[in-house]
Design a protein around this motif. Structure first.
Motif, PDB file in Angstrom:
ATOM      1  N   LEU A  81       0.855  -1.180   0.000  1.00 55.29           N
ATOM      2  CA  LEU A  81       0.000   0.000   0.000  1.00 55.29           C
ATOM      3  C   LEU A  81       0.891   1.231   0.000  1.00 55.29           C
ATOM      4  N   TYR A  82       0.703   2.089  -1.000  1.00 50.90           N
ATOM      5  CA  TYR A  82       1.450   3.335  -1.084  1.00 50.90           C
ATOM      6  C   TYR A  82       0.538   4.496  -0.696  1.00 50.90           C
ATOM      7  N   VAL A  83       1.031   5.347   0.181  1.00 51.48           N
ATOM      8  CA  VAL A  83       0.268   6.495   0.645  1.00 51.48           C
ATOM      9  C   VAL A  83       0.987   7.765   0.208  1.00 51.48           C
ATOM     10  N   PHE A  84       0.269   8.635  -0.511  1.00 47.69           N
ATOM     11  CA  PHE A  84       0.857   9.864  -1.052  1.00 47.69           C
ATOM     12  C   PHE A  84       0.138  11.094  -0.531  1.00 47.69           C
ATOM     13  N   ASP A  85       0.907  12.170  -0.369  1.00 51.26           N
ATOM     14  CA  ASP A  85       0.334  13.486  -0.117  1.00 51.26           C
ATOM     15  C   ASP A  85      -0.289  13.958  -1.423  1.00 51.26           C
ATOM     16  N   PRO A  86      -1.608  14.203  -1.473  1.00 45.36           N
ATOM     17  CA  PRO A  86      -2.230  14.545  -2.752  1.00 45.36           C
ATOM     18  C   PRO A  86      -1.832  15.919  -3.278  1.00 45.36           C
ATOM     19  N   VAL A  87      -1.381  16.800  -2.409  1.00 40.89           N
ATOM     20  CA  VAL A  87      -1.015  18.150  -2.833  1.00 40.89           C
ATOM     21  C   VAL A  87       0.363  18.178  -3.469  1.00 40.89           C
ATOM     22  N   THR A  88       1.328  17.521  -2.826  1.00 42.36           N
ATOM     23  CA  THR A  88       2.713  17.562  -3.306  1.00 42.36           C
ATOM     24  C   THR A  88       3.084  16.362  -4.169  1.00 42.36           C
ATOM     25  N   GLY A  89       2.305  15.276  -4.065  1.00 42.70           N
ATOM     26  CA  GLY A  89       2.665  14.056  -4.774  1.00 42.70           C
ATOM     27  C   GLY A  89       3.780  13.283  -4.100  1.00 42.70           C
ATOM     28  N   ARG A  90       4.133  13.657  -2.881  1.00 38.96           N
ATOM     29  CA  ARG A  90       5.226  13.009  -2.158  1.00 38.96           C
ATOM     30  C   ARG A  90       4.730  11.728  -1.497  1.00 38.96           C
ATOM     31  N   GLN A  91       5.532  10.657  -1.609  1.00 40.93           N
ATOM     32  CA  GLN A  91       5.182   9.407  -0.940  1.00 40.93           C
ATOM     33  C   GLN A  91       5.368   9.562   0.563  1.00 40.93           C
ATOM     34  N   MET A  92       4.312   9.267   1.307  1.00 37.25           N
ATOM     35  CA  MET A  92       4.334   9.416   2.761  1.00 37.25           C
ATOM     36  C   MET A  92       4.586   8.097   3.475  1.00 37.25           C
ATOM     37  N   ALA A  93       4.151   6.982   2.876  1.00 41.15           N
ATOM     38  CA  ALA A  93       4.312   5.695   3.548  1.00 41.15           C
ATOM     39  C   ALA A  93       4.204   4.569   2.524  1.00 41.15           C
ATOM     40  N   ARG A  94       4.768   3.424   2.899  1.00 44.47           N
ATOM     41  CA  ARG A  94       4.645   2.195   2.130  1.00 44.47           C
ATOM     42  C   ARG A  94       4.439   1.059   3.114  1.00 44.47           C
ATOM     43  N   HIS A  95       3.322   0.329   2.973  1.00 41.55           N
ATOM     44  CA  HIS A  95       3.008  -0.770   3.881  1.00 41.55           C
ATOM     45  C   HIS A  95       2.891  -2.064   3.076  1.00 41.55           C
ATOM     46  N   GLN A  96       3.747  -3.022   3.367  1.00 39.15           N
ATOM     47  CA  GLN A  96       3.654  -4.306   2.680  1.00 39.15           C
ATOM     48  C   GLN A  96       2.498  -5.106   3.270  1.00 39.15           C
ATOM     49  N   VAL A  97       1.562  -5.548   2.422  1.00 39.39           N
ATOM     50  CA  VAL A  97       0.350  -6.195   2.928  1.00 39.39           C
ATOM     51  C   VAL A  97       0.197  -7.608   2.387  1.00 39.39           C
ATOM     52  N   ILE A  98       0.329  -7.783   1.067  1.00 42.83           N
ATOM     53  CA  ILE A  98       0.156  -9.093   0.444  1.00 42.83           C
ATOM     54  C   ILE A  98       1.349  -9.377  -0.464  1.00 42.83           C
ATOM     55  N   GLY A  99       1.337 -10.523  -1.131  1.00 41.13           N
ATOM     56  CA  GLY A  99       2.413 -10.871  -2.048  1.00 41.13           C
ATOM     57  C   GLY A  99       2.244 -10.207  -3.409  1.00 41.13           C
ATOM     58  N   GLU A 100       3.205 -10.421  -4.280  1.00 38.43           N
ATOM     59  CA  GLU A 100       3.135  -9.852  -5.626  1.00 38.43           C
ATOM     60  C   GLU A 100       1.983 -10.457  -6.412  1.00 38.43           C
ATOM     61  N   TRP A 101       1.458  -9.675  -7.335  1.00 41.92           N
ATOM     62  CA  TRP A 101       0.346 -10.140  -8.156  1.00 41.92           C
ATOM     63  C   TRP A 101       0.404  -9.457  -9.519  1.00 41.92           C
ATOM     64  N   VAL A 102      -0.357  -9.969 -10.470  1.00 40.17           N
ATOM     65  CA  VAL A 102      -0.401  -9.418 -11.816  1.00 40.17           C
ATOM     66  C   VAL A 102      -1.860  -9.161 -12.179  1.00 40.17           C
ATOM     67  N   GLU A 103      -2.144  -7.983 -12.721  1.00 38.39           N
ATOM     68  CA  GLU A 103      -3.507  -7.682 -13.138  1.00 38.39           C
ATOM     69  C   GLU A 103      -3.899  -8.604 -14.287  1.00 38.39           C
ATOM     70  N   PRO A 104      -5.044  -9.287 -14.188  1.00 43.63           N
ATOM     71  CA  PRO A 104      -5.459 -10.190 -15.267  1.00 43.63           C
ATOM     72  C   PRO A 104      -5.884  -9.407 -16.510  1.00 43.63           C
ATOM     73  N   VAL A 105      -5.813 -10.058 -17.649  1.00 47.27           N
ATOM     74  CA  VAL A 105      -6.209  -9.418 -18.904  1.00 47.27           C
ATOM     75  C   VAL A 105      -7.697  -9.106 -18.899  1.00 47.27           C
ATOM     76  N   GLU A 106      -8.512 -10.031 -18.392  1.00 44.75           N
ATOM     77  CA  GLU A 106      -9.955  -9.818 -18.310  1.00 44.75           C
ATOM     78  C   GLU A 106     -10.274  -9.110 -16.996  1.00 44.75           C
ATOM     79  N   TRP A 107     -10.844  -7.902 -17.095  1.00 43.71           N
ATOM     80  CA  TRP A 107     -11.072  -7.108 -15.882  1.00 43.71           C
ATOM     81  C   TRP A 107     -12.113  -7.733 -14.962  1.00 43.71           C
ATOM     82  N   GLN A 108     -12.942  -8.648 -15.500  1.00 38.05           N
ATOM     83  CA  GLN A 108     -13.947  -9.294 -14.659  1.00 38.05           C
ATOM     84  C   GLN A 108     -13.349 -10.357 -13.742  1.00 38.05           C
ATOM     85  N   ASP A 109     -12.129 -10.813 -14.042  1.00 41.91           N
ATOM     86  CA  ASP A 109     -11.522 -11.851 -13.213  1.00 41.91           C
ATOM     87  C   ASP A 109     -11.147 -11.301 -11.841  1.00 41.91           C
TER      88      ASP A 109
END
Length: 410
Positions: free
Chosen positions: A332-360
């Motif tokens: 999970l990446y958390v950004f300051d919306p005004v400056t675009g600066r990354q405020m935090a990074r929280h590792q939550v799950i493992g790596e994944w790949v977006e499927p070709v079919e958006w319904q999956d």
């Protein structure tokens, strides 16, 4: 045209209404048997997940299953933002799920109630149901197959009788409509092949402003000050009052199709893609590694790099307006919306790949208050994370391929 859709709520809800008539009524009767409605000392948030075959309602704190309700079709979810109901997009319209958690205001105090979740008898049928937009105390439903928009007061959901104000676009298209407090309606226009812009209609549905300078118009968001945004293949539209402003992308093709706003922020978080669909093969999709931040007050658009790719189900806003993105690296990446600066990074799950079919099924992100909910079909888990610290507050195994999630406060 105004049309009344008179419906009956389920017998359970009628029983619940009777039980709620008296302030301070006990949660159990004198014989000790459980009553249909119980009172809680505080709000009971709940999380709804859809999967192939139904919807499941989880406790928002523990992630324990509260109910599992069968339902046919490819099911999408949208919160009514009334703290209680969720729209379930089915094949022939929108079904209304009562999550069974709500608050009753009694003068200077409130009572918090829970009961078993159930589908109501409210019937909002239509051809190819699409976008759901709660805004300015109204809810707008759009039906792609007819170009029809239905708007109504969310308070009607608890009453069981929904009265809609209906509008039909000149041509059917994959669109969206937003109803505003002054009775006006902002609606996309196009046909089944192309979409080109938006129109502002007054309370009498007369066109007061229009633009065709938004090829492929898709999605919407609301920002502070009454601003609305609509994504284009070459930028983004900002609607304020009766004015429509186009903010161009820095690239010739810079598509913003999915956006997330926050009520107290002028900034809108959006995705950002630079490869036209015709440049992609049938089994290929663009997996973007940049996202957009649009300032609706200054008219500026910032494109920000992300250390990972993400999907359209990866975007959300924190309770303080933070821009939050779930990356394909499982963080999970958390950004300051005004400056675009990354405020935090929280590792939550493992790596994944977006499927070709958006319904999956793919990982999805939903935020309620200070809690982020992350589904992971790969590991068949649902995780709750404290967004401020990254600490895991709950985690559960879930034996279905979660498609979408929606949360209610109760």
């Amino acid at each position: 045209m105004h049309k009344s859709i008179a419906v009956r709520m389920s017998a359970l809800l009628i029983t619940s209404a009777a039980l709620l008539a008296a302030c301070g009524s006990p949660s159990d009767d004198e014989s000790g048997a459980s009553a249909p409605v119980r009172e809680k000392g505080r709000p009971t948030p709940r999380l709804v997940v859809s999967y192939d075959g139904g919807v499941r309602v989880l406790d928002g704190k523990t992630l324990e299953t509260v109910a599992d309700l069968p339902h046919e079709g490819f099911l999408r979810l949208n919160s009514a933002q009334d703290s209680r109901h969720v729209f379930v997009t089915a094949d022939d319209g929108f079904d209304v799920l009562d999550t069974g958690t709500w608050r009753e205001a009694h003068g200077d105090h409130s009572h918090y109630k829970v009961t078993e979740p159930s589908f109501t008898d409210i019937d909002l049928a239509g051809d190819e149901p699409g976008h759901v937009v709660p805004h300015d105390g109204r809810i707008s439903l759009f039906f792609d197959g007819s170009g029809e928009a239905k708007t109504f007061d969310p308070a009607d959901l608890a009453e069981g009788e929904v009265t809609t104000s209906d509008y039909r676009s000149p041509q059917a298209h994959h669109g969206v409509a937003v109803s505003r407090a002054d009775g006006s309606l902002v609606v996309t226009h196009g046909d089944e092949d192309t979409r080109s812009g938006v129109r502002i209609l007054d309370a009498d549905r007369r066109v007061v402003a229009s633009t065709d300078d938004c090829p492929g118009v898709h999605g919407e968001a609301a920002a502070s000050g009454g601003a609305l945004t609509f994504g284009c293949e070459n930028g983004i539209l900002v609607v304020m009052g009766e004015e429509i402003t186009k903010i161009p992308s820095p690239d010739a093709y810079g598509r913003i199709g999915n956006q997330q706003g926050a009520p107290d922020s002028p900034i809108v978080l959006g995705d950002y893609k630079t490869r036209p669909a015709e440049d992609l093969g049938d089994d290929e999709i663009e997996r973007p590694t940049r996202f957009s931040l649009t300032d609706t007050e200054t008219g500026s658009l910032r494109v920000v790099d992300l250390p990972a790719a993400y999907s359209f189900r990866s975007l959300a806003r924190g309770q303080d307006g933070e821009a939050v993105i779930l990356g394909t690296d499982g963080a999970l990446y958390v950004f300051d919306p005004v400056t675009g600066r990354q405020m935090a990074r929280h590792q939550v799950i493992g790596e994944w790949v977006e499927p070709v079919e958006w319904q999956d099924p793919m990982p999805s992100l939903t935020i309620l208050g200070g809690t982020a909910y992350i589904s992971d079909p790969g590991s068949k888990t649902m995780t709750a994370v404290d967004l401020a610290t990254g600490a895991q507050t709950a985690r559960t195994a879930i034996d279905v391929g979660v498609v979408e999630t929606a949360a209610v406060t109760g």
